[in-house]
Scaffold this motif. Sequence first.
Motif, PDB file in Angstrom:
ATOM      1  N   GLU A 186     -43.628  88.242  22.370  1.00  0.00           N
ATOM      2  CA  GLU A 186     -44.208  87.224  21.668  1.00  0.00           C
ATOM      3  C   GLU A 186     -44.190  85.690  22.294  1.00  0.00           C
ATOM      4  O   GLU A 186     -45.002  85.029  22.481  1.00  0.00           O
ATOM      5  N   THR A 187     -42.966  85.473  22.893  1.00  0.00           N
ATOM      6  CA  THR A 187     -42.565  84.426  23.412  1.00  0.00           C
ATOM      7  C   THR A 187     -41.929  84.791  24.840  1.00  0.00           C
ATOM      8  O   THR A 187     -41.674  85.860  24.937  1.00  0.00           O
ATOM      9  N   ILE A 188     -41.743  83.783  25.766  1.00  0.00           N
ATOM     10  CA  ILE A 188     -41.176  84.276  27.203  1.00  0.00           C
ATOM     11  C   ILE A 188     -39.624  84.561  26.975  1.00  0.00           C
ATOM     12  O   ILE A 188     -39.498  85.524  27.782  1.00  0.00           O
ATOM     13  N   GLU A 189     -39.017  83.835  25.854  1.00  0.00           N
ATOM     14  CA  GLU A 189     -37.675  84.271  25.786  1.00  0.00           C
ATOM     15  C   GLU A 189     -37.337  85.728  25.447  1.00  0.00           C
ATOM     16  O   GLU A 189     -36.139  86.313  25.464  1.00  0.00           O
ATOM     17  N   ASP A 190     -38.677  86.369  24.798  1.00  0.00           N
ATOM     18  CA  ASP A 190     -38.255  87.721  24.339  1.00  0.00           C
ATOM     19  C   ASP A 190     -38.489  88.774  25.330  1.00  0.00           C
ATOM     20  O   ASP A 190     -38.452  89.945  25.404  1.00  0.00           O
ATOM     21  N   ALA A 191     -39.015  88.215  26.736  1.00  0.00           N
ATOM     22  CA  ALA A 191     -39.141  89.225  27.646  1.00  0.00           C
ATOM     23  C   ALA A 191     -37.887  90.053  28.046  1.00  0.00           C
ATOM     24  O   ALA A 191     -36.834  89.754  27.932  1.00  0.00           O
ATOM     25  N   ILE A 192     -38.135  91.387  28.481  1.00  0.00           N
ATOM     26  CA  ILE A 192     -36.877  92.543  28.868  1.00  0.00           C
ATOM     27  C   ILE A 192     -36.399  91.734  30.078  1.00  0.00           C
ATOM     28  O   ILE A 192     -36.929  91.574  30.930  1.00  0.00           O
ATOM     29  N   GLU A 193     -34.877  91.821  30.136  1.00  0.00           N
ATOM     30  CA  GLU A 193     -34.241  91.139  31.115  1.00  0.00           C
ATOM     31  C   GLU A 193     -33.224  92.183  31.871  1.00  0.00           C
ATOM     32  O   GLU A 193     -32.494  92.795  31.060  1.00  0.00           O
ATOM     33  N   THR A 194     -33.367  92.834  33.046  1.00  0.00           N
ATOM     34  CA  THR A 194     -32.402  93.589  33.544  1.00  0.00           C
ATOM     35  C   THR A 194     -31.620  93.308  34.891  1.00  0.00           C
ATOM     36  O   THR A 194     -32.603  92.762  35.566  1.00  0.00           O
ATOM     37  N   HIS A 454     -29.332  77.291  20.513  1.00  0.00           N
ATOM     38  CA  HIS A 454     -30.392  76.524  20.495  1.00  0.00           C
ATOM     39  C   HIS A 454     -30.467  74.982  21.288  1.00  0.00           C
ATOM     40  O   HIS A 454     -29.300  74.502  21.455  1.00  0.00           O
ATOM     41  N   SER A 455     -31.474  74.422  21.668  1.00  0.00           N
ATOM     42  CA  SER A 455     -31.572  73.391  22.503  1.00  0.00           C
ATOM     43  C   SER A 455     -31.222  72.341  21.362  1.00  0.00           C
ATOM     44  O   SER A 455     -31.748  72.293  20.249  1.00  0.00           O
ATOM     45  N   GLY A 456     -30.298  71.605  21.850  1.00  0.00           N
ATOM     46  CA  GLY A 456     -30.015  70.273  20.843  1.00  0.00           C
ATOM     47  C   GLY A 456     -28.641  70.758  20.161  1.00  0.00           C
ATOM     48  O   GLY A 456     -28.052  69.602  19.608  1.00  0.00           O
ATOM     49  N   ARG A 483     -38.551  76.415  30.547  1.00  0.00           N
ATOM     50  CA  ARG A 483     -38.197  75.797  29.780  1.00  0.00           C
ATOM     51  C   ARG A 483     -37.987  76.680  28.303  1.00  0.00           C
ATOM     52  O   ARG A 483     -39.442  77.113  28.168  1.00  0.00           O
ATOM     53  N   VAL A 484     -37.066  77.001  27.766  1.00  0.00           N
ATOM     54  CA  VAL A 484     -37.160  77.865  26.315  1.00  0.00           C
ATOM     55  C   VAL A 484     -36.261  76.962  25.012  1.00  0.00           C
ATOM     56  O   VAL A 484     -35.445  76.322  25.547  1.00  0.00           O
ATOM     57  N   ALA A 493     -29.015  82.010  31.692  1.00  0.00           N
ATOM     58  CA  ALA A 493     -29.686  80.806  31.345  1.00  0.00           C
ATOM     59  C   ALA A 493     -28.955  79.844  31.700  1.00  0.00           C
ATOM     60  O   ALA A 493     -27.828  79.977  32.347  1.00  0.00           O
ATOM     61  N   SER A 494     -29.651  78.533  32.023  1.00  0.00           N
ATOM     62  CA  SER A 494     -29.128  77.443  32.422  1.00  0.00           C
ATOM     63  C   SER A 494     -29.481  76.214  31.443  1.00  0.00           C
ATOM     64  O   SER A 494     -30.178  76.115  30.672  1.00  0.00           O
ATOM     65  N   PHE A 495     -28.219  75.698  31.106  1.00  0.00           N
ATOM     66  CA  PHE A 495     -28.065  74.443  30.428  1.00  0.00           C
ATOM     67  C   PHE A 495     -27.985  73.259  30.834  1.00  0.00           C
ATOM     68  O   PHE A 495     -27.363  72.687  31.587  1.00  0.00           O
ATOM     69  N   ALA A 496     -28.835  72.062  30.468  1.00  0.00           N
ATOM     70  CA  ALA A 496     -28.481  70.663  30.979  1.00  0.00           C
ATOM     71  C   ALA A 496     -27.743  69.988  30.019  1.00  0.00           C
ATOM     72  O   ALA A 496     -27.890  69.991  28.658  1.00  0.00           O
ATOM     73  N   LEU A 497     -26.594  69.589  30.310  1.00  0.00           N
ATOM     74  CA  LEU A 497     -25.658  68.865  29.400  1.00  0.00           C
ATOM     75  C   LEU A 497     -25.701  67.329  29.335  1.00  0.00           C
ATOM     76  O   LEU A 497     -25.973  66.811  30.410  1.00  0.00           O
TER      77      LEU A 497
END
Length: 619
Positions: A186-194, A454-456, A483-484, A493-497
């Motif tokens: 449904e969204t990019i973050e739902d894609a299967i990752e192996t 979540h972002s924020g 960006r998700v 994932a990568s987080f901008a702090l």
Amino acid sequence: MAVRAAKQTPQERRKGESALSEFADYVEKQQSKRPSHSRAISVTPSDSRYSTQNAITDDHAELDIIDTLNLSDTSTRVRLRDLLLDTGESAGETLLQLGDVLQSRLLEGHGEALFDLGQEDNGESMAFSKEQWDIALDRIRRAAATLRADCRILMTRNVGGLEEVETMNEKVKGAMGKIMIRQAPETIEDAIETRIAVVGNVDAGKSTMLGVLVKGNLDDGRGKARVNLFRHKHEVESGRTSSVGMEIMGFDTHGDVVGSSVPGRKLSWEEIGKRSAKVISFTDLAGHERYLRTTVFGLLSSSPNYCLLMVAANNGLIGMSKEHLGIVLTLNVPVMVVITKIDICPPQILQQTITQLTKILKSPGARKIPIFVKNREETINTATQFVSQRICPIFQVSNVTGESLDLVRTFLNILPHHGRYDSTAPFEFHVNDTFSVPQVGTVVSGVVKSGVIHSGDTILIGPDSLGQFTTTRIRSIERKRIRVPVCSAGQSASFALRGIRRKEVRKGMAVLPKLDTPPKVYREFVAEVLILSHPTTIKIKYQAMLHVGPVSQTCAIIDMDRAFIRTGDRATVAFRFVQRPEYLAVGDRILFREGKTKGLGIVKSVGYDPTHPLNPDAA
């Protein structure tokens, strides 16, 4: 004059190897038993002061298959065969029921499922004719379409066509086949990752193999395919990986590799991520002995679901290959082997390599069942059974001629998602790399161990050299450079702090949610360890490099439950970090080495009370 350490005897080596497999299974059981919220609660030691195990009955996962066979006498469900062949007045209603069956299987398989068309759930043949098969296949496709999913025929029996395989068993009657059903995310973050870690000795062809798999172009035999994977100038010049490289490969809902329609053009990570339903992340690790610390860090910090061991056909399992295989076995990660360079290897040398590999995989330390995959049917059957960690598929490929590369791609496409992650537990993220990005600021990358972020959100990152955590806010989240808004357990994932400098963060730090009580960090902890190899005895004050996930730090032994330990021994040992305290939890897997790997273990309790020594008799 320094005295050289005595060389390990074959008997001592065999003792360490035979203990490895048993201890790795023990660690896996202990980790599966620990509660998902173990890091959020304080652990109260039992009477033994350092044992934190609960009296939990053993799980028998191998018996779970009985629940799926529908052997109950009281079952009133409609048989699957009737749902597949219904063309009467109730066809619309039964199509919805068939959709519910597919939906449950897709949920179980994280968005993909392998459907045995022509077989009941209990393995009985439905005895389809060719006409019935066509009707059932059409019904499956229509039901999948209602779920935004696509079907791909992997192989068939008694059907005919390109996917037909020879029926070896005379008892197999009727048309049947295996169908891959994959749902569009449904969204990019739902894609299967192996995640797959790629290891092997130097010059085994790891980077070249990834270059050929991901780009689609064959190698020229002189390193053309590997150049795009290197991160540093000296790697391009020497042809040897010295860092932890990353590459991704995408598959769409039809099971095809996501690639560019223009020959020679490489797709960006963003393009691959947006067009893929399943993404495989390869961690390209260094094979040279000089970079062993980097390789061990890459293996532990990337939390791989599978491991790909590369062996050059003309060299065999030499040098660091055995060391890497030993580390992977301690992590209890399913292993697959690829024998490369078969186009330049004489047949007798290739046979020697295969014999040596089979012997090592069958040894007491590995206890693997090697399966040589040579055709499409074996590829599909092995991939579906690969959840069993006892089997080890072996491919023989050439990156120059392209031999058997299509089998490897098919295998990766079918490979089931593997790993236990809890999105309902408190959020926890471990940093395995740090960056300073212009116009963005400090960025940390790693794998989400549990929970959702979540972002924020306001978070804590630490510990620093004093054991303190810093409060900051997540400015943005990216997965595969896309960006998700949210990221959950098991995803990298990568987080901008916000408002934090790069020199204030380091590899091995933990990112945790903001709580009323600050998280506890520890300089000392107690672990149960197994010594894999050591030429002499290990006593108190022994120091080694200790790895716990992305944490790498020198540790000293401050107490143990006996006077000394040697190769093959299991013991309870108290460690102290030499430089700074770290964020640990009971059940974490540890690995320590002094040059080469010396031992592995599992954290039994955090903190250490010197008034209650592990070996009271020695006090």
